[in-house]
Design a protein around this motif. Structure first.
Motif: not given
Length: 102
Positions: A45-49, A52-57, A75-79
């Motif tokens: 979810p965008l609200s918790t992105l 969470q991103t550092g945990n994703q493989k 989300a795309a701009k942030y990432l």
């Protein structure tokens, strides 16, 4: 960098990519995701992105989808700024005509 350039594709183009098993990230809230999502999509979810991103493989690029395309674009701009290779799916689940899993 005031404006962040984000790659985007249509839902039809994403559907054509499904045989290649792309990493699809659904940025809607959990209750929306549970209501119907692309079968292979991962829910972040965008609200918790940011938490969470550092945990994703997950393999990049990430194809980001939401309900209409607005949250996935945020989300795309942030990432993208964070160094991820992402592609926004224009129109989101509202425009999706492919398989859906509940």
């Amino acid at each position: 960098m005031l404006f962040t350039k984000v790659k985007s594709i249509s839902t039809k183009e994403l559907q054509e990519q499904l045989n290649n098993q792309p990493t699809i990230v659904d940025v809607r809230e959990d209750f929306e995701y549970q209501g119907g999502h692309i079968p292979s999509a991962v829910n972040l979810p965008l609200s918790t992105l940011d938490q969470q991103t550092g945990n994703q493989k997950l393999h990049e690029p990430w194809y980001l989808i939401c309900r209409s395309g607005a949250r996935s674009m945020r989300a795309a701009k942030y990432l993208t700024k964070a160094g991820y290779d992402v592609i926004n799916v224009k129109g989101g689940m509202n425009a999706w005509n492919g398989p859906v899993q509940n």
